[in-house]
Design a protein around this motif. Sequence first.
Motif, short mmCIF file in Angstrom:
data_model
loop_
_atom_site.label_atom_id
_atom_site.label_comp_id
_atom_site.label_asym_id
_atom_site.label_seq_id
_atom_site.Cartn_x
_atom_site.Cartn_y
_atom_site.Cartn_z
N ASN A 56 0.82 -1.21 0.00
CA ASN A 56 0.00 0.00 0.00
C ASN A 56 0.85 1.26 0.00
O ASN A 56 0.57 2.22 -0.72
CB ASN A 56 -0.93 0.01 1.21
N ARG A 57 1.90 1.27 0.81
CA ARG A 57 2.79 2.43 0.84
C ARG A 57 3.41 2.67 -0.53
O ARG A 57 3.53 3.82 -0.99
CB ARG A 57 3.89 2.22 1.88
N TRP A 69 2.94 7.47 5.12
CA TRP A 69 1.63 6.87 5.39
C TRP A 69 1.82 5.70 6.34
O TRP A 69 2.64 4.82 6.08
CB TRP A 69 0.99 6.39 4.09
N ASP A 70 1.10 5.71 7.44
CA ASP A 70 1.18 4.62 8.39
C ASP A 70 -0.14 4.54 9.15
O ASP A 70 -0.87 5.53 9.26
CB ASP A 70 2.33 4.83 9.37
N PRO A 116 -10.02 9.97 0.91
CA PRO A 116 -9.58 11.36 0.73
C PRO A 116 -8.22 11.48 0.04
O PRO A 116 -8.01 12.41 -0.75
CB PRO A 116 -9.53 11.89 2.16
N ILE A 117 -7.31 10.56 0.32
CA ILE A 117 -6.00 10.61 -0.35
C ILE A 117 -6.17 10.45 -1.85
O ILE A 117 -5.71 11.27 -2.65
CB ILE A 117 -5.06 9.53 0.20
N ILE A 118 -6.85 9.39 -2.25
CA ILE A 118 -7.01 9.10 -3.68
C ILE A 118 -7.86 10.17 -4.36
O ILE A 118 -7.54 10.65 -5.45
CB ILE A 118 -7.62 7.70 -3.89
N GLY A 119 -8.96 10.57 -3.71
CA GLY A 119 -9.86 11.54 -4.30
C GLY A 119 -9.24 12.91 -4.48
O GLY A 119 -9.43 13.57 -5.51
N LYS A 141 -5.16 12.87 10.74
CA LYS A 141 -4.57 14.22 10.81
C LYS A 141 -3.05 14.15 10.67
O LYS A 141 -2.44 15.01 10.02
CB LYS A 141 -4.94 14.87 12.14
N THR A 142 -2.45 13.12 11.25
CA THR A 142 -1.00 12.96 11.15
C THR A 142 -0.58 12.73 9.71
O THR A 142 0.43 13.27 9.24
CB THR A 142 -0.54 11.78 12.03
N ILE A 143 -1.35 11.92 8.98
CA ILE A 143 -1.05 11.65 7.56
C ILE A 143 -1.13 12.94 6.76
O ILE A 143 -0.26 13.23 5.92
CB ILE A 143 -2.00 10.59 6.99
#
Length: 321
Positions: A56-57, A69-70, A116-119, A141-143
């Motif tokens: 995934n990373r 990303w974690d 949200p990342i992909i979009g 929030k950290t990501i």
Amino acid sequence: MTRKTALLHPDNPHQGSYDLLSLASKHPALKPHLIKNPTGQLTIDFRSPESVKELNRALLRSFYQIEHWDIPEGYLCPPVPGRTDYLHHAADLLKPLNPKKVQALDIGTGANLIYPIIGSQTFGWSFIASDIDPVSVNTAKTIVDANSVLKGKIKAVLQPDQQSYFRNIVAEADRVHITVCNPPFHSSLEEAQSGTERKWRNLDRSRQKRNGIKVNDANKNPDQKLNFGGQKAELWCKGGELLFLKKMIRESQDFSQQICWFTSLVSKKDNLLPLQKLLTRMKAKQVKVIAMSQGQKISHMLAWSFMDNGAQSIWVSEHQC
């Protein structure tokens, strides 16, 4: 290593087989997890949570410019190609409306923040990412904070009421073009554990067939953890997927003029008919069911709106940014 892709959206970049060597060149931490199957093809051990997380990373770095990303141990690590497919179908709903800027809402974003990342990276959408779990929200929030490409595009918020979906999140003045959701589909912990064991059996059978080994369930360890993890709120809730989505549909009517399209993944095909009947009773003007390939199974996206096409066009034109 070939994945089932028969129903993948034509714009989904994750078609066919993973180019693992290319992914490992961009994300070296994936390299130690590469193995060869009996035919000599490169693959990873999909039973290994660590291997799946590194894949995934690598995908997020290579396709979506995500450098950091974690997720906490035991939290859901979703398959990127299937989640990408959902968003491409969701984007198709908005194409006829041609909005200049899209505001999306992810209900139950999880610690992984995958939609949200992909979009945001694929379509330039802005996201509200909500969840009832404080750990998930803080991790999300950290990501965002760790990746400059996400800043200003995603707002992670805690839903304080476990029985609400849109209340406390969508303010009276807010306008949302589309919502997405990956609901918990089990109705109890026991059902979730049974599903975990079934997936392990399927993984073992697939591995044994590829290796020319006689299929044998006796060697399966029932205490094994599922490779993609999942917490209670991510995997199960009282009443399962059906009750979860019925409650969402009922509440969605109260936001019929603030939200243009509501959508959700529906894992169990048998749930579609009762959900469609409820939407008819709730006087939804548009209801769409779209079949999608989600890994090795077929899932569906259910989409509904309380506006017809004309009303949607007017709504979008009035709320262009």
